[in-house]
Write an enzyme that holds these catalytic residues in place. Structure first.
Site, short mmCIF file in Angstrom:
data_model
loop_
_atom_site.label_atom_id
_atom_site.label_comp_id
_atom_site.label_asym_id
_atom_site.label_seq_id
_atom_site.Cartn_x
_atom_site.Cartn_y
_atom_site.Cartn_z
N SER A 36 48.18 46.01 13.66
CA SER A 36 48.17 46.98 12.61
C SER A 36 47.26 48.00 13.12
CB SER A 36 48.28 46.62 11.35
OG SER A 36 48.84 45.68 10.77
N LEU A 37 47.56 49.12 13.84
CA LEU A 37 46.72 49.90 14.76
C LEU A 37 46.44 51.11 13.88
CD1 LEU A 37 45.04 49.92 17.42
CD2 LEU A 37 46.71 51.42 18.24
N HIS A 38 47.53 51.94 13.68
CA HIS A 38 47.54 53.04 12.52
C HIS A 38 46.47 54.16 12.89
CE1 HIS A 38 49.94 50.04 10.39
NE2 HIS A 38 48.80 49.63 9.67
N CYS A 88 59.30 37.17 5.00
CA CYS A 88 57.76 37.77 5.22
C CYS A 88 56.95 36.91 4.29
CB CYS A 88 57.74 39.30 4.91
SG CYS A 88 56.12 40.04 4.94
N GLU A 97 53.51 37.21 -3.23
CA GLU A 97 54.85 37.46 -3.04
C GLU A 97 55.21 37.13 -1.85
OE1 GLU A 97 54.78 41.84 -3.59
OE2 GLU A 97 53.10 41.63 -4.68
N GLY A 112 47.46 39.37 2.55
CA GLY A 112 46.54 38.94 3.25
C GLY A 112 46.29 39.06 4.71
N GLU A 113 45.30 38.72 5.36
CA GLU A 113 45.11 38.91 6.48
C GLU A 113 44.98 37.62 7.23
OE1 GLU A 113 44.79 41.14 9.20
OE2 GLU A 113 44.12 39.19 10.29
N CYS A 162 42.10 48.16 3.60
CA CYS A 162 42.85 49.14 4.20
C CYS A 162 43.27 50.15 2.99
CB CYS A 162 44.00 48.78 4.89
SG CYS A 162 43.66 47.61 6.21
N CYS A 209 53.77 45.06 0.58
CA CYS A 209 53.02 44.11 0.02
C CYS A 209 52.24 44.23 -0.87
CB CYS A 209 52.69 43.18 1.44
SG CYS A 209 51.69 44.20 2.55
N CYS A 217 43.54 40.27 -0.59
CA CYS A 217 43.04 40.50 0.85
C CYS A 217 41.54 41.26 0.50
CB CYS A 217 43.94 41.39 1.50
SG CYS A 217 43.35 41.76 3.29
N ASN A 261 54.68 53.53 2.84
CA ASN A 261 55.43 53.15 1.83
C ASN A 261 54.38 53.69 0.83
OD1 ASN A 261 56.98 52.06 -0.32
ND2 ASN A 261 57.40 50.57 1.04
N CYS A 301 47.05 50.29 1.63
CA CYS A 301 47.73 48.95 1.29
C CYS A 301 47.24 48.56 -0.20
CB CYS A 301 47.08 47.83 2.16
SG CYS A 301 47.95 46.38 1.93
#
Ligand code: SAH
Length: 343
Positions: free
Chosen positions: A211-213, A97, A84, A156-157, A108, A330, A104, A287, A111
């Site tokens: 991406s800390l989170h 994007c 995507e 993906g990373e 996470c 994503c 991936c 999300n 995700c």
């Protein structure tokens, strides 16, 4: 595949194939216009026959348009894998994007991209293909580039596919290519510290986004397996060095998850961690992904969190959510498609 090559490399390829030099420019132009080989009108059939096994044959499989104008594209590659990419229209232009991998392997917990693991890396030319196809779809061409900004924040990373991703950055920012300024490219990572140091050596002008989170390693380990490998302190230290070297402001993504990372103590710890670093925090309400159990904080809570960060001296804003009605996060759409085709 030819979209993996720079203009110089295409010229070399043309020579190697025994074709006249001027064909190089035509082939490069055709690829950068996002045309399929069939659609190229200025190349004779004999040359197309030579090119056909190397010419890219990715294509837009489907487009979903959100009420807010955001468009989600499904791109299909020659091996039938799909990814995507998401087009967002802003006042200054279009941001795309892009995905860097099919799936991936980072795992996470919030995700959707990682639910089916990693299928494979995308090549530089396959990532570039997303930009070329979408640019064409919105009326652009090589010389009339419509996409102004790129974020490497799709599936993906990016730093897990380092060589292809850095080659993509080289290609998309080349003056002979689409000439997208590196200042308008953001790379988002879950924090592969060793690769952040490698990226530093590239001396790019891109924006690094982390991406800390979470604000403690214990909490981060609960939602991001990569935290078992690198600590938050190691990430922030790498960011400080990245800033020293590139003078590019660092961005942090902080997805708010209800009762997991949204407390006042989190605000205080985050402010302490980032003190003195030229950075900005994007607070993002989660999300919700239907396969996942985590709950998002409300938009109001996100504003409160960002305000508290600001009063603790950290620049912060709440990220606008776009394209929610078309499975904006994503990986969500790819999962829906995989599910509907495997049922
Ligand atoms: N692997 C990279 C880039 C892809 S993810 C990275 O981790 O940064 C892009 C961003 O979307 C990351 O900040 C990621 O944490 C975030 N994200 C993923 N799923 C999300 C969801 N369901 N809600 C909100 N943000 C999400």
């Amino acid at each position: 595949m030819l979209s993996d090559l720079s203009f110089e490399e295409i010229k070399f390829y043309v020579k190697h194939m025994g074709l006249p030099e001027f064909r190089g420019e035509q082939i490069f132009d055709a690829i950068y216009s996002g045309k399929s080989l069939q659609e190229v009108s200025n190349l004779p059939k004999a040359i197309k026959d030579i090119l056909c096994k190397d010419y890219p044959n990715y294509a837009i499989e489907k487009v979903y348009e959100s009420k807010d104008g955001t468009k989600k594209y499904i791109i299909k590659y020659s091996d039938r894998n799909i990814v995507e990419c998401v087009l967002m229209k802003y006042k200054y232009g279009y941001t795309l994007c892009v995905s860097t991998q099919v799936g991936c392997r980072m795992g996470c917990k919030f995700c959707a991209s990682t639910l089916h693991g990693l299928a494979r890396n995308l090549s530089a030319g396959e990532i570039l293909g997303q930009v070329l196809l979408v640019n064409r779809d919105i009326g652009g061409s090589r010389k009339n580039r419509m996409i102004t900004n790129i974020v490497l924040m799709g599936s993906g990373e990016p730093l897990d596919n380092f060589d292809n991703v850095t080659k993509f950055i080289d290609l998309v920012s080349a003056s002979k290519g689409l000439n997208i300024s590196q200042r308008n490219i953001s790379l988002s990572t879950c924090g592969l510290v060793n690769q952040i140091y490698k990226l530093m050596e590239k001396n790019y002008n891109i924006t690094l986004t982390i991406s800390l989170h979470a604000t403690t390693d214990e909490k981060r380990k609960e939602i991001m397996p990569i935290a078992n490998k690198f600590t938050i302190d190691e990430i922030v230290k790498a960011c400080r060095e990245y800033y020293q070297k590139t003078k590019r402001r660092i961005y942090f993504e902080y997805t708010l998850i209800k009762s997991v990372n949204d407390s006042l103590d989190d605000v205080k710890r985050l402010a302490k961690l980032l003190k003195g670093l030229n950075c900005h925090v994007n607070v993002i309400p989660l999300n919700v992904v239907k396969e996942r159990t985590l709950k998002g904080s409300s938009r109001l809570e996100a504003y409160k969190f960002a305000d508290m960060l600001k009063s603790n001296g950290i620049s912060a804003t709440v990220r606008r959510t776009m394209g929610e009605d078309i499975a904006g996060a994503c990986g969500q759409l790819r999962n829906q498609i995989i599910e509907s085709t495997t049922k």
